[in-house]
Design an enzyme around this catalytic site. Structure first.
Site, PDB file in Angstrom:
ATOM      1  N   CYS A 103       0.879  -1.185   0.000  1.00 22.50           N
ATOM      2  CA  CYS A 103       0.000   0.000   0.000  1.00 22.50           C
ATOM      3  C   CYS A 103       0.907   1.223   0.000  1.00 22.50           C
ATOM      4  CB  CYS A 103      -0.916  -0.014   1.217  1.00 22.50           C
ATOM      5  SG  CYS A 103      -1.835  -1.561   1.445  1.00 22.50           S
ATOM      6  N   ALA A 104       1.490   1.533  -1.152  1.00 20.75           N
ATOM      7  CA  ALA A 104       2.704   2.345  -1.203  1.00 20.75           C
ATOM      8  C   ALA A 104       2.501   3.857  -1.169  1.00 20.75           C
ATOM      9  CB  ALA A 104       3.511   1.972  -2.445  1.00 20.75           C
ATOM     10  N   PRO A 106       1.476   7.646  -0.103  1.00 21.40           N
ATOM     11  CA  PRO A 106       1.963   8.605  -1.103  1.00 21.40           C
ATOM     12  C   PRO A 106       3.403   8.414  -1.548  1.00 21.40           C
ATOM     13  CG  PRO A 106       1.922   9.629   1.054  1.00 21.40           C
ATOM     14  CD  PRO A 106       1.295   8.279   1.230  1.00 21.40           C
ATOM     15  N   GLY A 107       4.172   7.558  -0.854  1.00 17.21           N
ATOM     16  CA  GLY A 107       5.495   7.234  -1.364  1.00 17.21           C
ATOM     17  C   GLY A 107       6.649   7.424  -0.399  1.00 17.21           C
ATOM     18  N   GLY A 108       6.397   7.974   0.782  1.00 25.86           N
ATOM     19  CA  GLY A 108       7.480   8.231   1.730  1.00 25.86           C
ATOM     20  C   GLY A 108       8.187   6.973   2.187  1.00 25.86           C
ATOM     21  N   LYS A 109       7.420   5.929   2.498  1.00 27.01           N
ATOM     22  CA  LYS A 109       8.035   4.680   2.955  1.00 27.01           C
ATOM     23  C   LYS A 109       8.749   3.971   1.801  1.00 27.01           C
ATOM     24  CE  LYS A 109       4.915   3.870   6.885  1.00 27.01           C
ATOM     25  NZ  LYS A 109       3.958   4.968   6.678  1.00 27.01           N
ATOM     26  N   GLU A 138      -0.093   0.401  -5.605  1.00 23.88           N
ATOM     27  CA  GLU A 138      -1.126   1.333  -5.141  1.00 23.88           C
ATOM     28  C   GLU A 138      -2.330   1.231  -6.067  1.00 23.88           C
ATOM     29  OE1 GLU A 138      -3.533   3.416  -3.342  1.00 23.88           O
ATOM     30  OE2 GLU A 138      -1.560   3.279  -2.375  1.00 23.88           O
ATOM     31  N   ASP A 183       1.581  -1.383   4.936  1.00 25.91           N
ATOM     32  CA  ASP A 183       1.186  -0.173   5.661  1.00 25.91           C
ATOM     33  C   ASP A 183      -0.301   0.027   5.381  1.00 25.91           C
ATOM     34  OD1 ASP A 183       1.549   2.148   7.214  1.00 25.91           O
ATOM     35  OD2 ASP A 183       1.723   3.364   5.405  1.00 25.91           O
ATOM     36  N   CYS A 236      -1.246   3.668  11.281  1.00 28.34           N
ATOM     37  CA  CYS A 236      -1.106   4.886  12.088  1.00 28.34           C
ATOM     38  C   CYS A 236      -2.318   5.033  13.008  1.00 28.34           C
ATOM     39  CB  CYS A 236      -0.911   6.121  11.217  1.00 28.34           C
ATOM     40  SG  CYS A 236      -2.206   6.417  10.004  1.00 28.34           S
TER      41      CYS A 236
END
Length: 311
Positions: A103-104, A106-109, A138, A183, A236
Protein backbone atom coordinates in the site's frame (compact mmCIF):
# COMPACT_ATOMS: atom_id res chain seq x y z
CA UNK A 1 -10.90 4.22 24.12
CA UNK A 2 -11.29 1.30 26.52
CA UNK A 3 -7.72 0.05 26.03
CA UNK A 4 -6.30 3.21 27.68
CA UNK A 5 -6.91 4.24 31.29
CA UNK A 6 -8.42 7.66 31.93
CA UNK A 7 -5.15 9.49 32.55
CA UNK A 8 -3.37 7.95 29.55
CA UNK A 9 -6.29 8.67 27.25
CA UNK A 10 -6.41 12.30 28.39
CA UNK A 11 -2.68 12.77 27.71
CA UNK A 12 -2.83 10.91 24.41
CA UNK A 13 -5.84 12.86 23.18
CA UNK A 14 -4.16 16.18 23.96
CA UNK A 15 -0.95 15.13 22.23
CA UNK A 16 -2.88 14.08 19.12
CA UNK A 17 -4.39 17.56 18.89
CA UNK A 18 -1.00 19.27 18.96
CA UNK A 19 1.08 20.04 15.89
CA UNK A 20 3.62 17.36 15.04
CA UNK A 21 7.36 17.75 15.31
CA UNK A 22 9.22 17.73 12.02
CA UNK A 23 11.47 15.15 10.41
CA UNK A 24 13.19 15.19 7.05
CA UNK A 25 15.09 12.53 5.12
CA UNK A 26 18.07 13.64 3.02
CA UNK A 27 18.14 12.13 -0.46
CA UNK A 28 21.32 10.04 -0.87
CA UNK A 29 21.36 10.71 -4.62
CA UNK A 30 21.96 14.46 -4.45
CA UNK A 31 25.40 16.06 -4.50
CA UNK A 32 27.41 16.59 -1.33
CA UNK A 33 27.22 20.33 -1.95
CA UNK A 34 23.42 20.20 -1.78
CA UNK A 35 23.50 18.13 1.40
CA UNK A 36 25.88 20.56 3.10
CA UNK A 37 23.86 23.55 1.93
CA UNK A 38 20.62 22.15 3.35
CA UNK A 39 22.25 21.30 6.69
CA UNK A 40 23.85 24.73 6.98
CA UNK A 41 20.59 26.51 6.13
CA UNK A 42 18.66 24.61 8.82
CA UNK A 43 21.44 23.97 11.33
CA UNK A 44 20.10 26.14 14.15
CA UNK A 45 16.98 24.05 14.66
CA UNK A 46 17.73 20.47 13.69
CA UNK A 47 19.31 17.37 15.17
CA UNK A 48 20.47 14.20 13.40
CA UNK A 49 18.71 10.94 14.33
CA UNK A 50 21.76 8.79 15.08
CA UNK A 51 19.98 5.46 15.51
CA UNK A 52 18.65 5.46 11.94
CA UNK A 53 20.64 3.92 9.08
CA UNK A 54 19.74 6.66 6.57
CA UNK A 55 20.35 10.39 7.16
CA UNK A 56 17.33 11.94 8.88
CA UNK A 57 17.04 15.12 10.92
CA UNK A 58 14.39 16.27 13.38
CA UNK A 59 13.32 19.72 14.52
CA UNK A 60 10.59 21.47 16.49
CA UNK A 61 10.18 23.97 13.66
CA UNK A 62 9.48 23.51 9.96
CA UNK A 63 12.30 22.72 7.57
CA UNK A 64 12.79 24.64 4.35
CA UNK A 65 10.86 23.27 1.38
CA UNK A 66 12.48 20.59 -0.81
CA UNK A 67 14.64 22.05 -3.58
CA UNK A 68 16.18 20.60 -6.72
CA UNK A 69 19.84 19.68 -6.66
CA UNK A 70 21.62 21.46 -9.52
CA UNK A 71 23.78 18.43 -10.31
CA UNK A 72 21.25 15.59 -10.27
CA UNK A 73 18.03 17.58 -10.85
CA UNK A 74 16.50 15.58 -7.97
CA UNK A 75 14.80 16.98 -4.87
CA UNK A 76 17.11 17.22 -1.88
CA UNK A 77 14.90 16.20 1.08
CA UNK A 78 11.61 14.46 1.83
CA UNK A 79 9.60 15.53 4.88
CA UNK A 80 8.22 12.50 6.73
CA UNK A 81 7.14 11.38 10.21
CA UNK A 82 10.06 9.88 12.11
CA UNK A 83 7.92 6.86 12.99
CA UNK A 84 7.47 6.04 9.29
CA UNK A 85 11.23 5.83 8.78
CA UNK A 86 11.51 3.52 11.80
CA UNK A 87 8.90 1.18 10.28
CA UNK A 88 10.99 0.78 7.12
CA UNK A 89 14.10 0.09 9.22
CA UNK A 90 12.22 -2.83 10.79
CA UNK A 91 12.31 -4.57 7.37
CA UNK A 92 16.09 -5.06 7.79
CA UNK A 93 16.67 -4.46 4.07
CA UNK A 94 19.54 -6.28 2.36
CA UNK A 95 21.09 -5.36 -1.04
CA UNK A 96 19.61 -8.32 -2.95
CA UNK A 97 16.12 -8.27 -1.43
CA UNK A 98 13.00 -8.43 -3.57
CA UNK A 99 10.61 -6.15 -1.68
CA UNK A 100 6.88 -5.49 -1.97
CA UNK A 101 5.38 -2.27 -0.62
CA UNK A 102 1.75 -3.30 -0.84
CA UNK A 103 0.00 0.00 0.00
CA UNK A 104 2.70 2.34 -1.20
CA UNK A 105 1.21 5.83 -1.72
CA UNK A 106 1.96 8.60 -1.10
CA UNK A 107 5.50 7.23 -1.36
CA UNK A 108 7.48 8.23 1.73
CA UNK A 109 8.04 4.68 2.95
CA UNK A 110 8.87 3.46 -0.57
CA UNK A 111 11.42 6.23 -0.80
CA UNK A 112 12.93 5.26 2.56
CA UNK A 113 13.16 1.65 1.35
CA UNK A 114 14.94 2.72 -1.84
CA UNK A 115 17.42 4.86 0.09
CA UNK A 116 18.60 1.61 1.71
CA UNK A 117 18.14 -0.79 -1.21
CA UNK A 118 19.87 1.08 -4.02
CA UNK A 119 23.63 1.51 -4.23
CA UNK A 120 24.46 4.86 -5.80
CA UNK A 121 28.07 3.81 -6.45
CA UNK A 122 27.20 0.91 -8.76
CA UNK A 123 26.91 0.96 -12.52
CA UNK A 124 23.53 -0.43 -13.56
CA UNK A 125 23.52 -2.97 -16.38
CA UNK A 126 20.61 -4.47 -18.29
CA UNK A 127 20.87 -7.85 -16.57
CA UNK A 128 20.60 -6.33 -13.08
CA UNK A 129 22.38 -9.32 -11.53
CA UNK A 130 22.52 -9.47 -7.76
CA UNK A 131 20.60 -6.26 -7.15
CA UNK A 132 17.46 -5.73 -5.14
CA UNK A 133 14.07 -4.78 -6.54
CA UNK A 134 11.15 -2.82 -5.08
CA UNK A 135 7.61 -3.44 -6.30
CA UNK A 136 5.44 -0.56 -5.06
CA UNK A 137 1.71 -1.20 -5.34
CA UNK A 138 -1.13 1.33 -5.14
CA UNK A 139 -4.67 0.61 -6.34
CA UNK A 140 -6.06 4.16 -6.08
CA UNK A 141 -5.41 6.00 -9.33
CA UNK A 142 -4.90 9.46 -7.81
CA UNK A 143 -2.60 8.15 -5.10
CA UNK A 144 -0.70 6.06 -7.66
CA UNK A 145 0.19 9.20 -9.61
CA UNK A 146 1.36 10.83 -6.37
CA UNK A 147 3.60 7.80 -5.76
CA UNK A 148 4.93 7.98 -9.31
CA UNK A 149 5.76 11.66 -8.90
CA UNK A 150 7.67 11.02 -5.67
CA UNK A 151 9.81 8.29 -7.26
CA UNK A 152 10.56 10.44 -10.31
CA UNK A 153 11.46 13.43 -8.15
CA UNK A 154 13.91 11.63 -5.85
CA UNK A 155 15.37 8.55 -7.59
CA UNK A 156 17.76 8.63 -10.60
CA UNK A 157 16.21 7.39 -13.82
CA UNK A 158 18.84 4.65 -14.29
CA UNK A 159 17.19 2.61 -11.50
CA UNK A 160 13.62 2.89 -12.78
CA UNK A 161 13.68 0.16 -15.41
CA UNK A 162 15.34 -2.70 -13.52
CA UNK A 163 15.04 -2.06 -9.79
CA UNK A 164 11.73 -0.24 -9.35
CA UNK A 165 8.31 -1.37 -10.51
CA UNK A 166 5.20 0.68 -9.78
CA UNK A 167 1.96 -1.26 -10.18
CA UNK A 168 -1.74 -0.53 -9.61
CA UNK A 169 -2.88 -3.97 -8.52
CA UNK A 170 0.01 -6.38 -8.22
CA UNK A 171 -0.94 -10.05 -8.66
CA UNK A 172 0.08 -11.81 -5.47
CA UNK A 173 2.39 -14.63 -6.49
CA UNK A 174 3.19 -17.27 -3.92
CA UNK A 175 6.45 -17.03 -2.03
CA UNK A 176 8.26 -14.52 -4.22
CA UNK A 177 9.23 -11.68 -1.86
CA UNK A 178 12.03 -11.49 0.70
CA UNK A 179 10.45 -8.52 2.45
CA UNK A 180 6.92 -7.10 2.44
CA UNK A 181 5.62 -3.88 3.95
CA UNK A 182 1.88 -3.75 4.60
CA UNK A 183 1.19 -0.17 5.66
CA UNK A 184 -2.53 -0.82 5.87
CA UNK A 185 -5.39 1.68 5.44
CA UNK A 186 -6.60 2.60 8.92
CA UNK A 187 -8.68 4.98 11.04
CA UNK A 188 -5.87 7.59 11.19
CA UNK A 189 -7.19 9.06 14.44
CA UNK A 190 -4.71 11.94 14.48
CA UNK A 191 -6.20 13.30 11.26
CA UNK A 192 -9.71 12.47 12.46
CA UNK A 193 -9.36 14.37 15.74
CA UNK A 194 -8.32 17.52 13.90
CA UNK A 195 -11.32 17.33 11.55
CA UNK A 196 -14.44 18.20 13.55
CA UNK A 197 -16.86 16.97 10.89
CA UNK A 198 -15.17 13.57 10.63
CA UNK A 199 -14.81 13.32 14.41
CA UNK A 200 -18.56 13.73 14.95
CA UNK A 201 -19.17 10.83 12.55
CA UNK A 202 -16.69 8.49 14.26
CA UNK A 203 -18.00 5.21 15.70
CA UNK A 204 -16.25 2.12 17.05
CA UNK A 205 -17.62 0.26 14.05
CA UNK A 206 -15.18 2.30 11.93
CA UNK A 207 -12.23 0.52 13.56
CA UNK A 208 -14.00 -2.84 13.30
CA UNK A 209 -14.55 -2.35 9.57
CA UNK A 210 -10.94 -1.34 9.03
CA UNK A 211 -9.83 -4.34 11.07
CA UNK A 212 -11.62 -6.74 8.71
CA UNK A 213 -10.11 -5.04 5.68
CA UNK A 214 -6.64 -5.05 7.22
CA UNK A 215 -6.87 -8.74 8.04
CA UNK A 216 -7.77 -9.63 4.46
CA UNK A 217 -4.97 -7.44 3.06
CA UNK A 218 -2.49 -9.06 5.42
CA UNK A 219 -3.74 -12.54 4.57
CA UNK A 220 -3.12 -11.83 0.89
CA UNK A 221 0.35 -10.50 1.62
CA UNK A 222 1.32 -13.65 3.52
CA UNK A 223 0.80 -15.63 0.32
CA UNK A 224 3.51 -13.60 -1.37
CA UNK A 225 6.15 -14.00 1.34
CA UNK A 226 9.06 -16.39 0.90
CA UNK A 227 9.80 -18.91 3.61
CA UNK A 228 12.09 -17.10 6.09
CA UNK A 229 10.94 -13.82 4.59
CA UNK A 230 10.03 -10.83 6.76
CA UNK A 231 6.71 -8.96 6.68
CA UNK A 232 6.15 -5.71 8.57
CA UNK A 233 2.52 -4.80 9.23
CA UNK A 234 1.92 -1.18 10.21
CA UNK A 235 -0.87 1.33 10.79
CA UNK A 236 -1.11 4.89 12.09
CA UNK A 237 -4.07 3.89 14.27
CA UNK A 238 -4.14 3.98 18.08
CA UNK A 239 -6.84 1.28 18.23
CA UNK A 240 -5.85 -2.21 19.28
CA UNK A 241 -8.60 -3.52 16.98
CA UNK A 242 -6.48 -2.42 14.02
CA UNK A 243 -3.13 -3.39 15.49
CA UNK A 244 -2.40 -6.35 17.78
CA UNK A 245 -5.91 -7.73 17.24
CA UNK A 246 -5.24 -8.16 13.50
CA UNK A 247 -1.92 -9.89 14.19
CA UNK A 248 -3.53 -12.17 16.78
CA UNK A 249 -6.15 -13.30 14.25
CA UNK A 250 -3.45 -14.13 11.71
CA UNK A 251 -1.42 -16.09 14.25
CA UNK A 252 -4.46 -18.01 15.50
CA UNK A 253 -4.86 -19.66 12.09
CA UNK A 254 -2.52 -22.62 12.18
CA UNK A 255 -2.29 -22.76 8.39
CA UNK A 256 -0.56 -19.36 8.40
CA UNK A 257 2.87 -20.32 9.66
CA UNK A 258 4.33 -17.12 11.03
CA UNK A 259 6.21 -16.10 14.11
CA UNK A 260 6.52 -12.66 15.66
CA UNK A 261 10.00 -11.15 15.76
CA UNK A 262 10.25 -9.08 18.94
CA UNK A 263 13.07 -6.65 18.27
CA UNK A 264 13.72 -3.78 20.66
CA UNK A 265 16.91 -2.47 19.11
CA UNK A 266 17.33 -0.08 16.22
CA UNK A 267 14.98 2.59 17.52
CA UNK A 268 14.91 4.57 20.73
CA UNK A 269 11.25 5.57 20.92
CA UNK A 270 8.00 3.68 21.43
CA UNK A 271 6.66 0.96 23.68
CA UNK A 272 6.20 -2.78 23.35
CA UNK A 273 2.79 -4.34 22.70
CA UNK A 274 1.76 -8.00 22.77
CA UNK A 275 2.77 -8.60 19.16
CA UNK A 276 4.70 -5.51 18.15
CA UNK A 277 5.67 -1.95 18.90
CA UNK A 278 3.74 1.32 19.05
CA UNK A 279 4.95 4.91 18.89
CA UNK A 280 2.47 7.30 20.51
CA UNK A 281 2.90 11.08 20.63
CA UNK A 282 2.22 11.52 24.36
CA UNK A 283 5.36 9.52 25.24
CA UNK A 284 7.47 10.02 22.10
CA UNK A 285 7.90 13.79 21.78
CA UNK A 286 4.94 14.12 19.43
CA UNK A 287 5.91 11.38 16.94
CA UNK A 288 3.37 8.93 15.62
CA UNK A 289 0.94 7.36 16.09
CA UNK A 290 2.52 4.35 14.43
CA UNK A 291 2.09 0.68 15.22
CA UNK A 292 4.11 -2.11 13.62
CA UNK A 293 4.60 -5.84 13.99
CA UNK A 294 7.45 -7.87 12.46
CA UNK A 295 6.44 -11.31 11.19
CA UNK A 296 8.62 -14.09 9.79
CA UNK A 297 7.27 -16.86 7.61
CA UNK A 298 8.52 -20.23 8.78
CA UNK A 299 6.61 -22.83 6.75
CA UNK A 300 4.86 -23.27 3.39
CA UNK A 301 1.16 -24.11 3.42
CA UNK A 302 -1.61 -24.55 0.84
CA UNK A 303 -3.64 -21.34 0.92
CA UNK A 304 -6.03 -22.16 -1.89
CA UNK A 305 -8.14 -24.54 0.19
CA UNK A 306 -8.61 -22.14 3.11
CA UNK A 307 -11.39 -19.64 3.55
CA UNK A 308 -10.89 -16.07 4.69
CA UNK A 309 -11.99 -15.80 8.29
CA UNK A 310 -14.19 -12.89 9.32
CA UNK A 311 -13.24 -11.00 12.45
Amino acid sequence: MKQYDEERWYNLLNSLKKEKNYCTMINKFISNDSKIKFINNNNNNMKKVNYLDIPCYISNSKFSLPKKDEHSNLLNVYHIDLASVIVTKALDIQPNDIILDLCAAPGGKSLAILQRLLNNNEQIDSKNKGRGILIANEVNNKRFHRLLQVIKSYIPFKYHQHQIKLVKNSPIEKYCYDKILVDAPCSSERHLINNQKELLMWKESRSKNFSKKQYNILLGAVKALKVNGILVYSTCSISNLENDHVIKKILENSWVKLKVIKRKYGWEIGEETEFGWIILPDKCDGWGPMYFSILKRIEVENFEKKEIISL
